[in-house]
Design an enzyme around this catalytic site. Structure first.
Site, short mmCIF file in Angstrom:
data_model
loop_
_atom_site.label_atom_id
_atom_site.label_comp_id
_atom_site.label_asym_id
_atom_site.label_seq_id
_atom_site.Cartn_x
_atom_site.Cartn_y
_atom_site.Cartn_z
N GLY A 12 59.04 25.19 34.43
CA GLY A 12 59.95 24.74 35.53
C GLY A 12 60.06 23.20 35.72
O GLY A 12 59.31 22.46 34.72
N ASP A 13 60.54 22.61 36.54
CA ASP A 13 61.09 21.12 36.52
C ASP A 13 61.32 20.52 35.23
O ASP A 13 61.15 19.22 35.06
CB ASP A 13 59.73 20.46 37.13
CG ASP A 13 59.02 20.91 38.21
OD1 ASP A 13 59.75 21.08 39.34
OD2 ASP A 13 57.91 21.17 38.30
N GLU A 14 62.22 21.10 34.59
CA GLU A 14 62.88 20.62 33.23
C GLU A 14 63.98 19.72 33.33
O GLU A 14 64.26 19.03 32.46
CB GLU A 14 63.23 21.57 32.30
CG GLU A 14 61.86 22.53 32.03
CD GLU A 14 61.87 23.89 32.84
OE1 GLU A 14 62.50 23.82 34.03
OE2 GLU A 14 61.33 24.65 32.51
N ASN A 38 61.04 27.35 46.92
CA ASN A 38 59.46 27.00 46.78
C ASN A 38 59.71 25.82 45.33
O ASN A 38 58.56 25.39 44.99
CB ASN A 38 58.67 28.18 46.22
CG ASN A 38 59.36 28.93 45.09
OD1 ASN A 38 60.60 29.33 45.18
ND2 ASN A 38 58.73 29.49 44.19
N ALA A 39 60.63 25.80 44.82
CA ALA A 39 60.83 24.44 43.92
C ALA A 39 62.00 23.81 44.23
O ALA A 39 62.65 23.98 45.09
CB ALA A 39 61.10 25.25 42.65
N HIS A 41 65.10 21.17 42.72
CA HIS A 41 66.04 20.60 41.86
C HIS A 41 66.47 19.30 42.22
O HIS A 41 67.20 19.20 43.36
CB HIS A 41 67.50 21.32 41.57
CG HIS A 41 67.11 22.66 40.92
ND1 HIS A 41 68.25 23.62 40.73
CD2 HIS A 41 66.32 23.17 40.51
CE1 HIS A 41 67.66 24.75 40.18
NE2 HIS A 41 66.25 24.48 39.87
N THR A 240 55.89 32.88 38.84
CA THR A 240 56.35 33.04 40.49
C THR A 240 56.45 34.64 40.65
O THR A 240 56.14 35.42 40.10
CB THR A 240 57.76 32.24 40.60
OG1 THR A 240 58.15 32.16 41.97
CG2 THR A 240 58.75 32.78 39.53
N PRO A 305 51.13 15.48 42.36
CA PRO A 305 51.03 15.19 40.92
C PRO A 305 51.23 16.11 40.08
O PRO A 305 50.53 17.21 39.99
CB PRO A 305 49.82 14.27 40.67
CG PRO A 305 49.33 14.17 42.00
CD PRO A 305 49.71 15.29 42.97
N SER A 413 69.21 14.03 27.11
CA SER A 413 69.53 13.34 28.27
C SER A 413 68.34 12.18 28.37
O SER A 413 67.21 12.26 27.88
CB SER A 413 69.01 14.31 29.39
OG SER A 413 69.06 13.62 30.75
N GLY A 415 68.33 9.68 31.04
CA GLY A 415 68.14 9.05 32.24
C GLY A 415 68.73 10.11 33.26
O GLY A 415 69.30 11.15 32.91
#
Ligand code: GDP
Length: 424
Positions: A12-14, A38-39, A41, A240, A305, A413, A415
């Site tokens: 996740g958080d990619e 729960n997450a 974007h 999850t 963190p 990507s 930035g």
């Protein structure tokens, strides 16, 4: 445009939100098909910086219809807060551009309470839940012990159903955890405050999608979290409680027969992981602090963190396979610009043997990373917009990963902004 799913390949958080935001202009419809609040974007565009939790990332594009499918954990309280937050920044949200499946199950107030109680009971054996009620919600969904959003349109029936559920849930709250029981008055007040707000958005999203597809409209399926957190294929039990894989998108959207032509898998140029569980290539100490700071790796929902490490090839290749990815978006390459040499975890040491395969979850606890090192580029690449504008070392790094994970990297990507992208 062909139907496409945008999914996470790792933990996740990619940077999925950023990719959906970029690609939405090519699609008519964006659907969230699993997971809940729960997450987060993160999307940065001309209107500002947004942390979306439940709303599809297409909400910023005029003319795009956004759908919350039956597979999501529909939390009316958090969704309403999010709608208010986004509209306060000038985004228009109406039943024209947001449609919620009447078959989505409701995340009820006790799901959040139970999540917190169970994490407290587990103490140092906890799973690192975000305490948004997701695991208790999905358990209840599969026990058929929650309410479908469409039931809100039938008040008498709803009241009787909630009364039944309340009696049953209080057995657990009071009997198992010694917590205070929920009263019908509290539950009714919650329904009146939050559920009323989402009623205008409810519809049969399956019928809408079938009709839209028949008219030639294109659909973008937006996943939450990543393959390694998938309930069936992830790092059990640190997953999850829903399916983060592309294959679930048709079911969770309300259009089981939907065709997915392309699966864009999002991979970060290094690894991050939030919460508990094995994370084979984890860095510690100063090395970790510098990378975390460079990538601003703090949870979008919790501010926690994130654990960080170099890119993990066995885990990423496995994620590519589980997602059946056809194209990869490699994000945050710019974050690695400070490194003289870049570590890459290419294999694991498991039971004294080197392997390039991602092992069964139980074996992950003892797996050790085997590193290779690539030369860094050591200069700012955030202004690059074409492949040739990247330094040779950066291109070699991308090509090395591409070859190891077995999938074309079509987007790089550099930035967080919408246009900080190289399309190959
Ligand atoms: P998601 O849940 O997969 O959408 O990921 P998150 O939103 O939690 O994390 C991605 C973070 O990285 C966000 O803060 C983005 O703005 C940021 N981001 C995405 N792509 C890039 C990139 O290429 N470079 C940099 N520096 N930041 C990026």
């Amino acid at each position: 445009m062909a139907n496409t799913a945008i999914v996470g390949i790792n933990w996740g958080d990619e940077g999925k939100g950023r990719m959906v935001d970029l690609l939405t202009e090519k699609f008519d419809i964006v659907v969230r098909y699993q997971g809940g609040g729960n997450a987060g974007h993160t999307v940065i565009n001309e209107r500002g910086k947004f942390a979306l939790h439940l709303l599809p990332s297409g909400i910023f594009r005029e003319g795009v219809v956004n759908i919350l499918g039956n597979g999501v954990a529909l939390d009316p309280e958090n969704l309403w807060a999010e709608i208010q937050d986004v509209t306060a920044k000038g985004v228009t949200i109406t039943p024209e551009n947001l449609k919620i499946s009447d078959r989505a199950s409701l995340l009820l107030p006790w799901h959040r309470v139970l999540d917190g109680l169970e994490e407290a009971r587990l103490a140092d054996k906890k799973f690192g839940s975000t305490k948004q009620g997701i695991a208790p919600f999905y358990s209840d969904k599969y026990q058929k012990k929650t309410v479908l959003a469409g039931e809100l349109l039938h008040p008498e029936h709803l009241k009787a159903h909630l009364q039944e559920l309340l009696e049953w849930k209080n057995l657990t709250l009071v009997g198992v955890y010694g917590a205070a029981p929920v009263t019908m008055a509290e539950l009714t007040a919650w329904v009146d405050t939050y559920c009323e707000k989402i009623k205008p958005f409810l519809c049969d999203t399956g019928a809408y999608l079938r009709q839209a597809q028949a008219e030639g409209k294109s659909i973008l399926f937006e996943a939450q979290l990543g393959a390694l957190r998938d309930l069936d294929f992830g790092i059990h039990p640190y997953t999850t409680s829903s399916n983060a894989i592309a294959a679930y998108a048709p079911v969770g959207s309300g259009f089981p027969g939907a065709r997915i032509d392309e699966v864009v898998g999002v991979v970060k140029a290094y690894s991050t992981c939030v919460g508990e569980g094995p994370f084979v290539c984890e860095l510690f100490g100063k090395e970790a602090d510098v990378l975390r700071e460079a990538g601003q790796e703090y949870g979008a929902k919790t501010g926690r963190p994130r654990r960080v490490g170099p890119i993990d090839i066995p885990a990423t290749r496995y994620g590519v396979q589980v997602q059946s990815a056809t194209n990869i978006a490699l994000t945050k390459l710019d974050v690695l610009s400070y490194l003289e040499t870049i570590p890459v975890c290419t294999r694991y040491l498991v039971d004294g043997q080197e392997t390039d395969q991602f092992p069964f979850p139980t074996l992950l606890e003892q797996a050790k990373p085997v590193m290779e090192y690539m030369p860094g580029w050591n200069c700012d690449i955030s202004g690059a917009r074409r492949w040739e504008e990247l330094p040779e070392a950066a291109r070699s790094y991308v090509e090395f990963i591409e070859e190891k994970i077995g999938c074309h990297i079509g987007f790089v990507s550099v930035g967080p902004e919408r246009d900080s992208i190289i399309i190959r």
